[in-house]
Design an enzyme around this catalytic site. Sequence first.
Site, PDB file in Angstrom:
ATOM      1  N   ASN A 174      12.174  -5.270   5.848  1.00  0.00           N
ATOM      2  CA  ASN A 174      12.456  -5.146   7.276  1.00  0.00           C
ATOM      3  C   ASN A 174      11.563  -4.154   8.017  1.00  0.00           C
ATOM      4  O   ASN A 174      11.208  -4.377   9.161  1.00  0.00           O
ATOM      5  CB  ASN A 174      13.936  -4.817   7.522  1.00  0.00           C
ATOM      6  CG  ASN A 174      14.398  -3.533   6.854  1.00  0.00           C
ATOM      7  OD1 ASN A 174      13.605  -2.782   6.299  1.00  0.00           O
ATOM      8  ND2 ASN A 174      15.700  -3.282   6.897  1.00  0.00           N
ATOM      9  N   GLU A 180      11.225  -1.943   2.830  1.00  0.00           N
ATOM     10  CA  GLU A 180      12.556  -1.735   3.431  1.00  0.00           C
ATOM     11  C   GLU A 180      12.593  -0.338   4.051  1.00  0.00           C
ATOM     12  O   GLU A 180      11.933   0.581   3.577  1.00  0.00           O
ATOM     13  CB  GLU A 180      13.623  -1.903   2.340  1.00  0.00           C
ATOM     14  CG  GLU A 180      15.050  -1.670   2.797  1.00  0.00           C
ATOM     15  CD  GLU A 180      15.468  -0.215   2.688  1.00  0.00           C
ATOM     16  OE1 GLU A 180      16.308   0.217   3.508  1.00  0.00           O
ATOM     17  OE2 GLU A 180      14.939   0.504   1.804  1.00  0.00           O
ATOM     18  N   HIS A 258      24.775  -3.037   5.643  1.00  0.00           N
ATOM     19  CA  HIS A 258      24.084  -2.753   4.386  1.00  0.00           C
ATOM     20  C   HIS A 258      24.807  -1.714   3.521  1.00  0.00           C
ATOM     21  O   HIS A 258      25.111  -1.941   2.346  1.00  0.00           O
ATOM     22  CB  HIS A 258      22.671  -2.225   4.673  1.00  0.00           C
ATOM     23  CG  HIS A 258      21.832  -3.087   5.525  1.00  0.00           C
ATOM     24  ND1 HIS A 258      21.192  -4.211   5.063  1.00  0.00           N
ATOM     25  CD2 HIS A 258      21.506  -2.997   6.843  1.00  0.00           C
ATOM     26  CE1 HIS A 258      20.505  -4.777   6.039  1.00  0.00           C
ATOM     27  NE2 HIS A 258      20.679  -4.050   7.127  1.00  0.00           N
TER      28      HIS A 258
END
Length: 331
Positions: A174, A180, A258
Amino acid sequence: MELKKRKLILDVDTGSDDALAIMSAVLSPEFEIVGICTVNGNRPVEYTTENTLRVLELLKADIPVIRGCATPITATLDPLRKMRQRSNDGVNEEGKEVTYHTEYLPLPPATKKAVPGTNAVCWYIDTLMKAEEKITLVMVGPLTNFALAYRAEPEIMKNVEEIILMSGGHDQRNSTAASEYNVFIDPEATAIVLNCGAKITMMPLDATHKANMRPCHEAVFVSWKNPVGDFVAAEIRGRLDAYNTMQPLHEPDIAPIHDALCIMYLLDPSVITKMKHMRCDVICGGMADGMTLFDTRHFNDAPKNVYVCLDTDEEKFASMLIDILSRSKDL
């Protein structure tokens, strides 16, 4: 017979999903939370610390909060990292500002402060060296605090039972095409922690992108008509808008929570439907800066250092999260 509680230390960069992870841990009688360390990440550490205190006061929970590192170990020395970093903020098609994480959570200002006279690095060392029982570490932000503590005093590992990370990505990323967010903010810290010798379980984006809330779940929290329900509904709505605008996923109107997946896994490992034990290294620098490199070969000569969770039972996750947070009605 009284239930023996699992001792936890949480390490957070509290924005929206961290808040729900903290709430889930606090509301689970299976856990005793020894302390919560804060770190720079979703927002600067002064915000993540205040937000953590606000969440605890919402739940009337008296748990030590320890302010941690304000900057990564070395990442700020490389201007390219800052240039590549994705923003938390955007504007949708209607011109409305959206964000994954507001600077301050929409809760009353905290009346308590972080533990004075210390910092998360020193607190980790002091707490783990003196611990009479092993402690599980749940780290859902950049790993700066614990990486520095381990480098300063490797003996702390004798009292670490397991490390649960929300970090990395195998097929999903992302922050950049390679990385990440939590890893990208401090790749060197992640590399240190992955090689500390502990049992490590990692929740990468491959698993957490299935740990979703949807508009139907938002409506459940709205229906509670209490401060916790209103707060959680607002955070879900903010994340739904932010993901739809800035990071469309495999379907619209889903918002990954998350960090809360780490707590759900500790409560019921069957929420994870696919896991592999493998080697993971972190690339520090270059075009793949912050990439978690998983060795998926059937045969390799590198020691396996992490249990990687690769898929999630989405319905179970959502059901567990709603059930746990509903305990706040009795506060």
